[in-house]
Design a protein around this motif. Structure first.
Motif, PDB file in Angstrom:
ATOM      1  N   ASP A 137       0.652  -1.340   0.081  1.00 33.45           N
ATOM      2  CA  ASP A 137       0.019   0.135   0.184  1.00 33.45           C
ATOM      3  C   ASP A 137       0.896   1.240  -0.137  1.00 33.45           C
ATOM      4  O   ASP A 137       0.619   2.208  -0.594  1.00 33.45           O
ATOM      5  CB  ASP A 137      -0.918   0.201   1.107  1.00 33.45           C
ATOM      6  CG  ASP A 137      -0.297  -0.542   2.446  1.00 33.45           C
ATOM      7  OD1 ASP A 137       0.792  -0.200   2.514  1.00 33.45           O
ATOM      8  OD2 ASP A 137      -1.043  -0.806   3.226  1.00 33.45           O
ATOM      9  N   LEU A 197      -7.955  -5.875   2.550  1.00 36.76           N
ATOM     10  CA  LEU A 197      -9.718  -5.526   2.714  1.00 36.76           C
ATOM     11  C   LEU A 197     -10.272  -6.248   1.527  1.00 36.76           C
ATOM     12  O   LEU A 197     -10.245  -5.621   0.366  1.00 36.76           O
ATOM     13  CB  LEU A 197      -9.701  -3.855   2.208  1.00 36.76           C
ATOM     14  CG  LEU A 197      -8.889  -3.016   3.329  1.00 36.76           C
ATOM     15  CD1 LEU A 197      -8.910  -1.695   3.134  1.00 36.76           C
ATOM     16  CD2 LEU A 197      -9.084  -3.457   4.701  1.00 36.76           C
ATOM     17  N   ILE A 251     -15.525  -5.292   3.450  1.00 33.81           N
ATOM     18  CA  ILE A 251     -16.147  -3.794   3.263  1.00 33.81           C
ATOM     19  C   ILE A 251     -17.527  -4.040   3.088  1.00 33.81           C
ATOM     20  O   ILE A 251     -18.148  -3.087   3.573  1.00 33.81           O
ATOM     21  CB  ILE A 251     -15.435  -3.402   2.000  1.00 33.81           C
ATOM     22  CG1 ILE A 251     -13.685  -3.343   2.100  1.00 33.81           C
ATOM     23  CG2 ILE A 251     -15.917  -1.957   1.623  1.00 33.81           C
ATOM     24  CD1 ILE A 251     -13.330  -2.430   2.990  1.00 33.81           C
ATOM     25  N   THR A 287     -12.027   6.302   6.069  1.00 36.78           N
ATOM     26  CA  THR A 287     -10.901   5.556   6.241  1.00 36.78           C
ATOM     27  C   THR A 287      -9.745   6.201   6.231  1.00 36.78           C
ATOM     28  O   THR A 287      -9.527   7.454   5.994  1.00 36.78           O
ATOM     29  CB  THR A 287     -10.916   4.079   5.462  1.00 36.78           C
ATOM     30  OG1 THR A 287      -9.706   3.220   6.112  1.00 36.78           O
ATOM     31  CG2 THR A 287     -10.524   4.527   3.922  1.00 36.78           C
ATOM     32  N   ASP A 320      -5.181   2.880   3.792  1.00 38.70           N
ATOM     33  CA  ASP A 320      -6.317   1.831   3.628  1.00 38.70           C
ATOM     34  C   ASP A 320      -7.029   1.965   2.358  1.00 38.70           C
ATOM     35  O   ASP A 320      -7.444   1.040   1.700  1.00 38.70           O
ATOM     36  CB  ASP A 320      -7.166   1.732   4.861  1.00 38.70           C
ATOM     37  CG  ASP A 320      -6.822   1.314   6.073  1.00 38.70           C
ATOM     38  OD1 ASP A 320      -6.500   0.005   6.358  1.00 38.70           O
ATOM     39  OD2 ASP A 320      -6.472   2.133   7.193  1.00 38.70           O
ATOM     40  N   ALA A 321      -7.342   3.302   1.789  1.00 35.09           N
ATOM     41  CA  ALA A 321      -7.934   3.741   0.742  1.00 35.09           C
ATOM     42  C   ALA A 321      -7.465   2.843  -0.680  1.00 35.09           C
ATOM     43  O   ALA A 321      -8.171   2.405  -1.403  1.00 35.09           O
ATOM     44  CB  ALA A 321      -8.149   5.101   0.592  1.00 35.09           C
ATOM     45  N   ARG A 345      -6.150   0.348  -0.591  1.00 35.05           N
ATOM     46  CA  ARG A 345      -6.426  -1.372  -0.599  1.00 35.05           C
ATOM     47  C   ARG A 345      -7.809  -1.692  -0.629  1.00 35.05           C
ATOM     48  O   ARG A 345      -7.866  -3.023  -0.466  1.00 35.05           O
ATOM     49  CB  ARG A 345      -5.849  -1.927   0.702  1.00 35.05           C
ATOM     50  CG  ARG A 345      -4.247  -1.794   0.927  1.00 35.05           C
ATOM     51  CD  ARG A 345      -3.682  -2.772   2.058  1.00 35.05           C
ATOM     52  NE  ARG A 345      -4.560  -2.696   3.311  1.00 35.05           N
ATOM     53  CZ  ARG A 345      -4.566  -1.918   4.438  1.00 35.05           C
ATOM     54  NH1 ARG A 345      -3.656  -0.895   4.212  1.00 35.05           N
ATOM     55  NH2 ARG A 345      -5.297  -2.013   5.348  1.00 35.05           N
ATOM     56  N   LEU A 346      -8.567  -0.814  -1.008  1.00 33.97           N
ATOM     57  CA  LEU A 346     -10.010  -1.170  -1.315  1.00 33.97           C
ATOM     58  C   LEU A 346     -10.147  -1.976  -2.377  1.00 33.97           C
ATOM     59  O   LEU A 346      -9.475  -1.752  -3.543  1.00 33.97           O
ATOM     60  CB  LEU A 346     -10.791   0.175  -1.099  1.00 33.97           C
ATOM     61  CG  LEU A 346     -10.950   0.889   0.204  1.00 33.97           C
ATOM     62  CD1 LEU A 346     -11.645   2.296  -0.461  1.00 33.97           C
ATOM     63  CD2 LEU A 346     -11.787   0.204   1.041  1.00 33.97           C
ATOM     64  N   TYR A 362     -14.881  -0.429  -4.785  1.00 31.71           N
ATOM     65  CA  TYR A 362     -15.325   0.321  -3.618  1.00 31.71           C
ATOM     66  C   TYR A 362     -14.281   1.799  -3.616  1.00 31.71           C
ATOM     67  O   TYR A 362     -14.677   2.712  -3.084  1.00 31.71           O
ATOM     68  CB  TYR A 362     -15.117  -0.188  -2.292  1.00 31.71           C
ATOM     69  CG  TYR A 362     -16.043  -1.088  -1.823  1.00 31.71           C
ATOM     70  CD1 TYR A 362     -17.313  -0.693  -1.450  1.00 31.71           C
ATOM     71  CD2 TYR A 362     -16.098  -2.580  -2.202  1.00 31.71           C
ATOM     72  CE1 TYR A 362     -18.210  -1.653  -1.211  1.00 31.71           C
ATOM     73  CE2 TYR A 362     -16.846  -3.500  -1.876  1.00 31.71           C
ATOM     74  CZ  TYR A 362     -17.955  -3.097  -1.377  1.00 31.71           C
ATOM     75  OH  TYR A 362     -18.920  -3.912  -1.022  1.00 31.71           O
ATOM     76  N   GLN A 363     -13.369   1.678  -4.518  1.00 31.78           N
ATOM     77  CA  GLN A 363     -12.516   2.865  -4.533  1.00 31.78           C
ATOM     78  C   GLN A 363     -12.889   3.905  -5.224  1.00 31.78           C
ATOM     79  O   GLN A 363     -13.687   4.027  -6.279  1.00 31.78           O
ATOM     80  CB  GLN A 363     -10.933   2.558  -5.617  1.00 31.78           C
ATOM     81  CG  GLN A 363     -10.138   1.413  -4.825  1.00 31.78           C
ATOM     82  CD  GLN A 363      -8.925   1.037  -5.352  1.00 31.78           C
ATOM     83  OE1 GLN A 363      -8.508   1.753  -6.698  1.00 31.78           O
ATOM     84  NE2 GLN A 363      -8.174   0.148  -4.932  1.00 31.78           N
ATOM     85  N   ILE A 422     -15.688   5.541  -0.896  1.00 26.80           N
ATOM     86  CA  ILE A 422     -15.284   5.702   0.478  1.00 26.80           C
ATOM     87  C   ILE A 422     -14.436   6.691   0.808  1.00 26.80           C
ATOM     88  O   ILE A 422     -13.247   6.616   0.206  1.00 26.80           O
ATOM     89  CB  ILE A 422     -14.808   4.315   1.144  1.00 26.80           C
ATOM     90  CG1 ILE A 422     -15.902   3.270   0.984  1.00 26.80           C
ATOM     91  CG2 ILE A 422     -14.693   4.412   2.396  1.00 26.80           C
ATOM     92  CD1 ILE A 422     -15.498   1.849   1.243  1.00 26.80           C
ATOM     93  N   PHE A 442     -11.620   9.252   2.398  1.00 22.05           N
ATOM     94  CA  PHE A 442     -10.354   8.892   3.097  1.00 22.05           C
ATOM     95  C   PHE A 442      -9.776  10.167   3.525  1.00 22.05           C
ATOM     96  O   PHE A 442      -9.985  11.310   2.975  1.00 22.05           O
ATOM     97  CB  PHE A 442      -9.355   7.947   2.375  1.00 22.05           C
ATOM     98  CG  PHE A 442      -8.723   8.643   1.311  1.00 22.05           C
ATOM     99  CD1 PHE A 442      -7.684   9.580   1.344  1.00 22.05           C
ATOM    100  CD2 PHE A 442      -9.425   8.494  -0.184  1.00 22.05           C
ATOM    101  CE1 PHE A 442      -7.126  10.189   0.294  1.00 22.05           C
ATOM    102  CE2 PHE A 442      -8.968   8.903  -0.994  1.00 22.05           C
ATOM    103  CZ  PHE A 442      -7.656   9.500  -1.011  1.00 22.05           C
TER     104      PHE A 442
END
Length: 317
Positions: A88, A248, A253, A269, A273-274, A276-277, A281-282, A285, A287
């Motif tokens: 990441d 993730l 998720i 988040t 972490d973002a 690794r979504l 989902y990228q 969500i 961040f």
């Protein structure tokens, strides 16, 4: 566990001592730590990369790509690679400087130099003796310090503090909190420069005071992330701590999204972490990115400007 900690310290000392170092062709700066994880190495590496770039220096970053199964040395392409392929942190750093992931840091440094790097930053690798470095910087959290001063598994250290700091050319202490007393004593005894810095959120245009949030984080110190959000006025109704660098999965998720929905909340988040979504989902969500700010920029200049002078002198010659 203390005897096991002593054994771990002995093994680290033996590894650091008994190897022939590769001499890099360009100035090489190692940003590492004595603790395991969560001290702020990656934001520090990004800050140094920006410093060199702003002064016209071609700076590259080398990383082992924690969490990814890397068997060859290659440059990170954020448009093509995923966190599963690179780790990441390299994906984040690649937005600021050309970043290489490698199973062998000495090979990564060589690849960067051959690709035109004038300065190489090694993210982590303080305990890797395979390459010589122009500067070695230890990053430590102001509140966490060096914990109980014991090595794994009895404490949070990779090696004894005295042994590690003996190889360090500088220390960067990160945090807005007061420095814990035992760390302050160590700083007083440290003969080389000590720079203070703090992580500050990047202005993204989000009004964090609106809405409710379920915050989740798979980083070394998730409480710092939650504290930063709260300071911005966010209403955190639930927090979920994940393992550092935890994969993730879509199922995970989906479960978190369902949990947030039941609370009438949105997911939030960290930047790490973002990346690794799961792909679906990228971008959906939000961040919170953070960047390192030095308390005294002149101290950073005093540390890095001799490296820049050496690079420019080499250009003239």
């Amino acid at each position: 566990l203390w005897p096991l900690g002593r054994l771990y310290a002995w093994a680290t000392a033996k590894r650091v001592k008994n190897i022939t170092k590769t001499q890099p062709a360009v100035p090489t700066i190692c940003i590492g730590n004595i603790n395991i994880g969560g001290t702020g190495k990656t934001p520090t590496t990004i800050a140094l990369a920006q410093y060199f770039s702003e002064r016209g220096i071609a700076v590259h970053i080398v990383s082992r790509g924690y969490g990814a199964k890397i068997t060859t040395t290659f440059a990170v392409d954020p448009m093509k690679h995923t966190a599963a392929q690179t780790g990441d942190e390299p994906l984040i750093m690649a937005a600021f400087a050309k970043t290489w992931v490698t199973p062998n840091r000495a090979m990564g440094i060589q690849a960067a130099a051959e690709a035109g790097a004038q300065v190489v930053l090694v993210d982590d690798g303080f305990q890797d003796p395979s390459f010589a470095r122009t500067l070695s910087l230890v990053v430590v959290d102001a509140q966490q310090g060096f914990g109980n001063g014991l090595c794994l598994p009895a404490g949070p250290l990779r090696e004894p503090v005295a042994a590690g700091l003996a190889r360090a050319d500088g220390m960067i202490v990160i945090g807005d909190d007061p420095i814990r007393p035992d760390l302050q004593r160590t700083i007083t005894e440290f003969a080389n420069p000590v720079l203070c810095a703090a992580l500050h959120p990047v202005e993204t245009g989000m009004d964090w005071t609106q809405g409710r949030y379920l915050a989740f984080a798979g980083i070394g110190q998730p409480d710092k992330f939650y504290k930063t959000l709260t300071a911005l006025g966010a209403n955190i109704v639930e927090t979920v701590n994940l393992d550092d660098h935890q994969p993730l999965t879509p199922a995970l998720i989906k479960r978190l999204a369902h949990q947030a929905h039941n609370l009438g909340a949105d997911l939030i988040t960290t930047e790490k972490d973002a990346v690794r979504l799961p792909k679906e989902y990228q971008g959906n969500i939000p961040f919170l990115p953070v960047r390192l700010q030095m308390a005294d920029p002149d101290q950073l200049s005093a540390l890095l400007d001799p490296v820049i002078a050496a690079v420019k002198a080499d250009e003239l010659s």
